[in-house]
Scaffold this active site. Structure first.
Site, short mmCIF file in Angstrom:
data_model
loop_
_atom_site.label_atom_id
_atom_site.label_comp_id
_atom_site.label_asym_id
_atom_site.label_seq_id
_atom_site.Cartn_x
_atom_site.Cartn_y
_atom_site.Cartn_z
N ILE A 2 0.83 -1.21 0.00
CA ILE A 2 0.00 0.00 0.00
C ILE A 2 0.87 1.25 0.00
O ILE A 2 0.59 2.21 -0.74
CB ILE A 2 -0.96 0.00 1.21
CG1 ILE A 2 -1.92 -1.19 1.12
CG2 ILE A 2 -1.74 1.32 1.29
CD1 ILE A 2 -2.74 -1.42 2.37
N ASP A 51 10.30 2.50 7.42
CA ASP A 51 9.91 1.09 7.49
C ASP A 51 10.97 0.37 8.30
O ASP A 51 12.15 0.76 8.30
CB ASP A 51 9.80 0.48 6.09
CG ASP A 51 8.98 -0.82 6.08
OD1 ASP A 51 7.90 -0.82 5.49
OD2 ASP A 51 9.43 -1.80 6.68
N ARG A 101 -5.34 -0.08 11.03
CA ARG A 101 -6.20 -0.66 12.05
C ARG A 101 -6.51 0.38 13.11
O ARG A 101 -5.68 1.22 13.43
CB ARG A 101 -5.53 -1.89 12.70
CG ARG A 101 -5.49 -3.13 11.80
CD ARG A 101 -6.88 -3.68 11.57
NE ARG A 101 -6.89 -4.90 10.77
CZ ARG A 101 -7.09 -4.95 9.47
NH1 ARG A 101 -7.26 -3.82 8.80
NH2 ARG A 101 -7.12 -6.10 8.84
N ASP A 149 -10.09 5.44 8.17
CA ASP A 149 -11.04 4.45 7.66
C ASP A 149 -11.35 3.41 8.73
O ASP A 149 -12.14 2.49 8.49
CB ASP A 149 -10.45 3.79 6.41
CG ASP A 149 -11.42 2.85 5.70
OD1 ASP A 149 -12.59 3.24 5.55
OD2 ASP A 149 -11.01 1.74 5.31
N GLU A 160 -15.16 -0.67 16.12
CA GLU A 160 -16.10 -0.51 15.01
C GLU A 160 -16.98 -1.74 14.89
O GLU A 160 -16.54 -2.86 15.19
CB GLU A 160 -15.36 -0.23 13.71
CG GLU A 160 -14.44 -1.35 13.28
CD GLU A 160 -13.57 -0.96 12.08
OE1 GLU A 160 -13.46 -1.79 11.16
OE2 GLU A 160 -13.01 0.15 12.06
N HIS A 207 -14.53 1.81 7.08
CA HIS A 207 -13.65 0.65 6.83
C HIS A 207 -13.91 0.06 5.45
O HIS A 207 -14.20 -1.13 5.29
CB HIS A 207 -13.80 -0.42 7.91
CG HIS A 207 -12.56 -1.28 8.05
ND1 HIS A 207 -12.19 -1.88 9.22
CD2 HIS A 207 -11.59 -1.60 7.14
CE1 HIS A 207 -11.07 -2.56 9.03
NE2 HIS A 207 -10.70 -2.41 7.77
N ALA A 242 -10.59 -1.27 1.13
CA ALA A 242 -10.39 -2.31 0.12
C ALA A 242 -11.65 -2.58 -0.69
O ALA A 242 -11.66 -3.48 -1.53
CB ALA A 242 -9.93 -3.60 0.79
#
Length: 405
Positions: A158, A177, A238, A262, A267, A290, A293
């Site tokens: 992503i 990263d 998340r 998102d 949730e 959410h 995707a």
């Protein structure tokens, strides 16, 4: 001779019709119900007894796994798999696999949508129009994106797709990263050595990390204080990555700080449900449901990958992208040749256990006409203990050859 029973596949989330039809053409018994969850999923598992379960956002618990006694594999039609009780699956000997990278473009597109929405306050514009209000003066204060810096935490599938799209807007890219990415430097991205360094230089920060013990709650007061007071933070990974109470306090203390997300803590698992969340109600928070995707393109790509995984698993017994096999590396291979005797194989494994030698996988091959057998085992353990076990195995009367390497 009875015909083999067709593998039963239960698909409990949105899935492309083309791939469902393709599975049925391959002879699979497919049941599709994208509304299954909780008790209804449990009932379907008990009734249908699938060999393979395919889910997307539906949670799979220990109770669900126990309900399908013949379950062999769970495929998460997406990248993350924290909605599946992987520990329970491992205890039951059920493979768990995911479809990494197949939704990357869809999520990256949503992030760019959120970046634009915050900069132009699109949601507030729309809301005022629906309330029959014209407020051009309030919404004529956009800063613009050209020349600003987007910091990406997590440079996986992503993150890479996002960087490519952001660059087309003239946005400068910084990444962080835990894995080094030399190609990022070659593309002209700033590669930060630490998260703190990235936060310091970024106007917009987008988070793309899995939910792990090391990442849960990573967005806290200390994290936020290292960002610019007028920065934008975006989270499409998340909900539990963020300490929502501390984020709300930071928003209240910094009138130019924005958050777009998102995902939320707590949730609903249901597709539609009441949702009373203080962070979602904040005037400088733009949230979506959410759906990162959730595009037909991503659904098709994920469906193709899940279809490929099912075919490969049924054909070879190996589930691609499996996430719950032991990552321990074998330090030796034990090869045992033996004459046909039902006591040989149990004795070999008992001897290994007695000497604290673990095994990761094994293969037993038998020759025709009651010929010899060859047992090959990938083992882990101390060399001296393995040698003791090898000697004991070699002493068995029907063992003709033992080798370790």
């Amino acid at each position: 001779m009875e015909a083999p029973v067709a593998k039963r596949i239960l698909i409990a989330d949105l899935f492309s019709k083309e791939n469902i039809d393709a599975l049925r053409k391959q002879g699979f018994d497919v049941r599709y119900d994208d509304k299954l969850q909780g008790e209804t999923l449990q009932n379907a598992l008990v009734e249908f007894q699938p060999h393979v379960l395919v889910v997307r956002s539906t949670k799979v618990t220990k109770v669900h796994i126990a309900a399908a006694v013949g379950l062999e594999a769970i495929i998460r039609a997406g990248s993350g798999y924290d909605t599946i009780d992987v520990q329970a699956a491992s205890a039951a000997g059920v493979f768990v696999g995911n479809c990494p990278g197949k939704n990357a473009v869809a999520v990256a597109e949503l992030v760019m949508g959120l970046v634009l929405a915050v900069d132009r306050r699109i949601a507030d514009n729309v809301n005022d129009l629906r309330q029959k209000r014209w407020n051009k003066g309030e919404y004529s204060k956009a800063r613009g994106l050209l020349g600003r810096r987007l910091g990406i935490i997590g440079f996986g599938f992503i993150g890479r797709e996002l960087a490519q799209r952001a660059q087309s807007f003239g946005i400068n890219i910084a990444i962080y990263d835990v894995v080094q990415h030399e190609d990022a430097r070659q593309r002209g991205y700033l590669v930060a050595e630490t998260i703190d360094e990235l936060l310091k230089v970024s106007d917009i920060v987008s988070i793309h990390v899995p939910s792990l013990a090391s990442t849960r709650g990573m967005v806290n007061q200390k994290f936020l204080e290292k960002m610019a007071t007028d920065a934008v933070l975006i989270n499409t990974s998340r909900g539990d990555i963020v300490n929502e109470d501390e984020l709300i306090a930071h928003l209240n203390a910094n009138k130019d700080f924005w958050y777009a997300t998102d995902v939320f803590v707590g949730e609903p698992a249901d597709k539609a449900a009441p949702f009373d969340n203080a962070l979602a109600q904040h005037p400088r928070v733009y949230g979506t449901h959410h759906v990162g995707a959730s595009t037909t393109q991503a659904e098709a790509a994920i469906g193709e990958e899940a279809y490929r995984m099912i075919l490969e698993f049924v054909k070879t017994g190996v589930l691609p992208n499996c996430v719950n096999l032991s990552r321990t590396k074998a330090n030796s291979t034990l090869t045992v040749k033996f004459r046909r005797d039902e006591t040989v194989i149990p004795t070999v494994f008992t001897t290994l256990a007695t000497n604290n030698i673990g095994f990761l996988k094994f293969k037993n091959e038998l020759f025709e006409n009651d010929g010899a057998g060859i047992l090959t085992i990938s083992v882990t353990g101390e060399r001296d203990a393995l040698e003791t076990a090898r000697t004991a195995i070699a002493s068995q009367p029907n063992v003709t050859f033992v080798q370790t390497n």
